[in-house]
Design an enzyme around this catalytic site. Structure first.
Site, PDB file in Angstrom:
ATOM      1  N   ASP A   1     -21.524  39.763  -6.268  1.00 41.67           N
ATOM      2  CA  ASP A   1     -20.759  38.576  -6.614  1.00 41.67           C
ATOM      3  C   ASP A   1     -19.802  39.047  -7.919  1.00 41.67           C
ATOM      4  O   ASP A   1     -20.411  39.215  -9.012  1.00 41.67           O
ATOM      5  CB  ASP A   1     -21.609  37.379  -7.103  1.00 41.67           C
ATOM      6  CG  ASP A   1     -20.778  36.305  -7.157  1.00 41.67           C
ATOM      7  OD1 ASP A   1     -20.763  35.364  -6.450  1.00 41.67           O
ATOM      8  OD2 ASP A   1     -20.019  36.365  -8.253  1.00 41.67           O
TER       9      ASP A   1
ATOM     10  N   ARG B   1     -14.523  25.012  -2.112  1.00 44.34           N
ATOM     11  CA  ARG B   1     -14.700  24.903  -0.735  1.00 44.34           C
ATOM     12  C   ARG B   1     -15.488  23.347  -0.492  1.00 44.34           C
ATOM     13  O   ARG B   1     -16.549  23.306  -0.927  1.00 44.34           O
ATOM     14  CB  ARG B   1     -15.563  25.894  -0.121  1.00 44.34           C
ATOM     15  CG  ARG B   1     -15.332  26.060   1.434  1.00 44.34           C
ATOM     16  CD  ARG B   1     -15.509  27.355   1.799  1.00 44.34           C
ATOM     17  NE  ARG B   1     -17.083  27.566   1.844  1.00 44.34           N
ATOM     18  CZ  ARG B   1     -17.710  27.949   2.958  1.00 44.34           C
ATOM     19  NH1 ARG B   1     -17.132  28.449   4.193  1.00 44.34           N
ATOM     20  NH2 ARG B   1     -19.001  28.062   2.931  1.00 44.34           N
TER      21      ARG B   1
ATOM     22  N   ASP C   1     -20.204  36.725 -10.911  1.00 49.52           N
ATOM     23  CA  ASP C   1     -21.567  36.892 -11.695  1.00 49.52           C
ATOM     24  C   ASP C   1     -21.504  38.078 -12.419  1.00 49.52           C
ATOM     25  O   ASP C   1     -22.197  38.118 -13.505  1.00 49.52           O
ATOM     26  CB  ASP C   1     -22.629  36.707 -10.513  1.00 49.52           C
ATOM     27  CG  ASP C   1     -22.709  35.396 -10.137  1.00 49.52           C
ATOM     28  OD1 ASP C   1     -22.138  34.300 -10.949  1.00 49.52           O
ATOM     29  OD2 ASP C   1     -23.390  35.068  -9.090  1.00 49.52           O
TER      30      ASP C   1
ATOM     31  N   THR D   1     -15.685  19.835   5.104  1.00 55.76           N
ATOM     32  CA  THR D   1     -14.678  20.284   6.036  1.00 55.76           C
ATOM     33  C   THR D   1     -14.619  22.009   5.943  1.00 55.76           C
ATOM     34  O   THR D   1     -13.961  22.577   6.862  1.00 55.76           O
ATOM     35  CB  THR D   1     -13.168  19.745   5.398  1.00 55.76           C
ATOM     36  OG1 THR D   1     -12.988  20.362   4.197  1.00 55.76           O
ATOM     37  CG2 THR D   1     -13.156  18.255   5.628  1.00 55.76           C
TER      38      THR D   1
HETATM   39  N1  URA Z   1     -16.928  37.302  -3.537  1.00 52.63           N
HETATM   40  C1  URA Z   1     -17.765  37.970  -4.352  1.00 52.63           C
HETATM   41  O1  URA Z   1     -17.536  37.972  -5.333  1.00 52.63           O
HETATM   42  N2  URA Z   1     -18.294  39.068  -3.522  1.00 52.63           N
HETATM   43  C2  URA Z   1     -18.282  39.649  -2.269  1.00 52.63           C
HETATM   44  O2  URA Z   1     -18.786  40.292  -1.864  1.00 52.63           O
HETATM   45  C3  URA Z   1     -17.578  38.441  -1.635  1.00 52.63           C
HETATM   46  C4  URA Z   1     -16.884  37.475  -2.187  1.00 52.63           C
END
Ligand code: URA
Length: 210
Positions: free
Chosen positions: A201, A105, A204, A109
């Site tokens: 995430d 990203r 992760d 922008t």
């Molecule tokens: N990406 C992720 O890994 N977890 C989320 O909750 C949203 C986007």
């Protein structure tokens, strides 16, 4: 549930998803569960693959038996978390061709920018399954599908583990022709773009980063 979105409510999928959501689940177990659950989701996302027939001989007699038609499907991982779903699909469909889309990203922008794109040749004649565990805002997913269409893909499905209503709406607006298969449709996105209740995430958690 609609034509556009399929939530796979199979008990094994729901059981494994609960274990994945649990913050106490280790990286190794999270990755293993993602592989297993993806295999089950792949069964659903390939449900409409076209068949033809092949003339064969069983030990008993001849028959025209069903067999997959056309070119091998293309499986496309949206980096990096999509990579955690590759093995599950490939276990079910070992002959699939594999591609990768990398997007980041732009801080100015806020638009997704491509940093990597490699797709199997002949995309226009293949069923293309794009994989990314989390359909959150839908911005990067929609951009990844744009790139696949620019490369010729015409028959695309999107396979994820969790979807937010905002992401589903964004994808439906941008790509109404792309059916989505997921294990759950969660409540909402929070202010940071995380899916709630979600699982955190996904990248992760599967790679042990952060
Ligand atoms: N990406 C992720 O890994 N977890 C989320 O909750 C949203 C986007």
């Amino acid at each position: 549930m609609s034509e556009h979105l399929t939530v796979v409510d199979h008990p094994l999928v729901q059981h494994k998803l609960t274990l994945m959501r649990d913050k106490g689940t280790s990286t190794a177990v999270f990755r293993q569960l993602l592989r297993e659950i993806t295999l089950l989701l792949a069964y659903e996302v390939t449900r409409e693959m076209s068949l033809t027939t092949r003339h064969i001989e069983t030990p008993m007699e001849e028959m025209d038996a069903p067999i997959l038609a056309g070119k091998k499907l293309a499986l496309v991982s949206i980096l990096r978390a999509g990579n955690g779903m590759l093995d599950g699909v490939l276990e079910l469909i070992p002959s699939a061709r594999v591609g990768f889309v990398g997007l980041y990203r732009d801080e100015q922008t806020l638009e997704p920018v491509q940093y990597y794109f490699k797709a199997p040749e002949g995309l226009k004649d293949r069923l293309v399954i794009a994989v990314d565990p989390m359909l959150a805002t839908g911005n990067s997913s929609a951009a990844a599908i744009d790139l696949l269409k620019q490369a010729g893909a015409a028959d695309i499905r999107f396979l994820c583990l969790l979807a937010a209503p905002e992401g589903v709406a964004r994808m439906k607006e941008a790509h109404p022709d792309v059916k989505i298969v997921t294990a759950a449709l969660d409540r909402e996105l929070n202010s940071k773009g995380y899916i709630m209740p979600g699982l955190g995430d996904a990248g992760d958690r599967m790679f042990g980063t952060k």
